[in-house]
Design a protein around this motif. Structure first.
Motif, PDB file in Angstrom:
ATOM      1  N   ARG A   1       1.050  -1.313   0.239  1.00 13.23           N
ATOM      2  CA  ARG A   1       0.094   0.123  -0.060  1.00 13.23           C
ATOM      3  C   ARG A   1       0.768   1.307  -0.018  1.00 13.23           C
ATOM      4  O   ARG A   1       0.514   2.262  -0.461  1.00 13.23           O
ATOM      5  N   ARG A   2       2.055   1.196   0.733  1.00 18.21           N
ATOM      6  CA  ARG A   2       2.858   2.084   0.508  1.00 18.21           C
ATOM      7  C   ARG A   2       3.763   2.407  -0.687  1.00 18.21           C
ATOM      8  O   ARG A   2       4.094   3.449  -1.224  1.00 18.21           O
ATOM      9  N   PHE A   3       4.288   1.291  -1.071  1.00 15.14           N
ATOM     10  CA  PHE A   3       5.154   1.405  -2.311  1.00 15.14           C
ATOM     11  C   PHE A   3       4.424   1.464  -3.553  1.00 15.14           C
ATOM     12  O   PHE A   3       4.845   1.838  -4.691  1.00 15.14           O
TER      13      PHE A   3
ATOM     14  N   ASP B   1      -5.578   3.752   2.763  1.00 16.37           N
ATOM     15  CA  ASP B   1      -4.510   3.631   2.365  1.00 16.37           C
ATOM     16  C   ASP B   1      -3.213   4.820   2.667  1.00 16.37           C
ATOM     17  O   ASP B   1      -2.274   4.451   2.641  1.00 16.37           O
ATOM     18  N   GLU B   2      -3.983   5.870   2.591  1.00 15.17           N
ATOM     19  CA  GLU B   2      -3.010   7.099   2.712  1.00 15.17           C
ATOM     20  C   GLU B   2      -2.334   7.266   4.165  1.00 15.17           C
ATOM     21  O   GLU B   2      -1.262   7.676   4.350  1.00 15.17           O
ATOM     22  N   ARG B   3      -3.011   6.549   5.257  1.00 12.03           N
ATOM     23  CA  ARG B   3      -2.198   6.450   6.483  1.00 12.03           C
ATOM     24  C   ARG B   3      -1.161   5.777   6.200  1.00 12.03           C
ATOM     25  O   ARG B   3      -0.227   5.835   7.176  1.00 12.03           O
ATOM     26  N   TRP B   4      -0.725   5.001   5.335  1.00 14.02           N
ATOM     27  CA  TRP B   4       0.651   4.326   5.350  1.00 14.02           C
ATOM     28  C   TRP B   4       1.340   4.828   4.526  1.00 14.02           C
ATOM     29  O   TRP B   4       2.756   4.438   4.755  1.00 14.02           O
ATOM     30  N   LYS B   5       1.332   6.260   4.125  1.00 14.63           N
ATOM     31  CA  LYS B   5       2.400   6.804   3.158  1.00 14.63           C
ATOM     32  C   LYS B   5       2.822   8.022   3.872  1.00 14.63           C
ATOM     33  O   LYS B   5       3.617   9.009   3.366  1.00 14.63           O
ATOM     34  N   GLN B   6       2.623   8.167   5.232  1.00 12.69           N
ATOM     35  CA  GLN B   6       3.402   9.351   5.786  1.00 12.69           C
ATOM     36  C   GLN B   6       4.957   9.152   6.019  1.00 12.69           C
ATOM     37  O   GLN B   6       5.359   8.032   5.775  1.00 12.69           O
TER      38      GLN B   6
ATOM     39  N   ASP C   1      11.270   3.560  -1.172  1.00 16.47           N
ATOM     40  CA  ASP C   1      10.280   4.466  -0.627  1.00 16.47           C
ATOM     41  C   ASP C   1       9.638   5.620  -1.587  1.00 16.47           C
ATOM     42  O   ASP C   1      10.641   6.568  -1.749  1.00 16.47           O
TER      43      ASP C   1
ATOM     44  N   ALA D   1       7.434   7.901  -0.371  1.00 14.66           N
ATOM     45  CA  ALA D   1       7.247   9.087   0.504  1.00 14.66           C
ATOM     46  C   ALA D   1       8.312   9.610   1.091  1.00 14.66           C
ATOM     47  O   ALA D   1       8.999   8.877   1.851  1.00 14.66           O
TER      48      ALA D   1
END
Length: 252
Positions: free
Chosen positions: A101-103, A166-171, A232, A234
């Motif tokens: 979800r992040r990558f 999903d956005e919460r995984w991208k901080q 990464d 982010a």
């Protein structure tokens, strides 16, 4: 009353597809004759003896030079039992999901492939000339675990959060040095290494008839942990980026 759709499993499509592919491959291998299974493992599993000129069958194994390269990854698609497969898929669901979800799918697959290669390389270095093949996705999934620990425990803690946005995984992730100042991250890494070393001190785990390739796990984990910043998307704020904590480690 508001009707909210709350599925029991809300997994990224790529995680589901990978799990299905691994399951289908393992299911097909169950129909192989013993000789065909041996041929499959020798051709697609990772065999350290393949690279040793002193090996009696050096240069004569199926796949030839091409297999010398592809087995650094192809071994991850084979499993020795349903338990072996189930454990790996379960860990992938738990730790691979937030990383994906992040990558995004492409970066996730590249990270997993790099972890598989690193796991095979460390296994080769510690089992040079050994004629016992290594199979299983554990090194690739260990890479996912190493990557997950770089961002999932920082505040606000992401693991266990019921919000599935999903956005919460991208901080932005903290630099590695800062991450290790978090006792949860440090404890996870220490326990992870302790468990793998404990597996290495025993010949096998219950239900399995082969030793655990724990060195490969470590090779994969280190890729996710140390090379996280390369994959990464982010990026940290400029104030953090300027410290060089992550940038200096990406070249290792």
């Amino acid at each position: 009353m508001q009707n909210r759709r709350e599925p029991i499993f809300n997994l990224p499509a790529a995680i589901v597809v990978i799990g299905v592919v691994l399951t289908v491959i393992h299911s097909l291998t169950l129909f192989l004759s013993p000789d065909s299974w041996v041929w499959t493992v020798v051709t697609f599993g990772f065999l350290p003896a393949r690279y040793d000129p002193a090996f009696a069958y050096y240069g004569q194994l199926p796949g030839g030079l091409a297999a010398d390269a592809w087995t650094f990854v192809s071994y991850a698609f084979l499993h020795g039992s349903w338990m072996h497969l189930g454990i790996n898929v379960a860990w992938m669901v738990a730790f691979g999901t937030p990383v994906l979800r992040r990558f995004g799918t492409i970066r996730f697959l590249v990270l997993s492939g790099a972890a598989a290669v690193a796991g095979a390389a460390l296994h080769l270095a510690t089992h040079w000339g050994e004629a016992v093949p290594m199979i299983g996705a554990s090194a690739a999934i260990s890479g996912q675990m190493g990557a997950a620990v770089r961002f999932a425990f920082q505040r606000p803690v992401l693991f266990g959060n019921p919000d599935d946005n999903d956005e919460r995984w991208k901080q932005p992730a903290e630099p590695l040095v800062e991450a290790f100042r978090d006792i949860r991250v440090l404890a996870f890494v220490v326990i992870w290494f302790a468990v793998n070393l404990a597996f290495g001190a025993t010949p096998m785990i219950p239900g399995q008839d082969a030793p655990i390739a724990w060195q490969a796990h470590i090779g994969g984990f280190l890729v996710g942990l140390l090379l996280f910043g390369i994959f990464d998307p982010a990026r940290p704020p400029k104030s953090i980026r300027g410290t060089g904590a992550d940038g200096g480690e990406q070249g290792h």
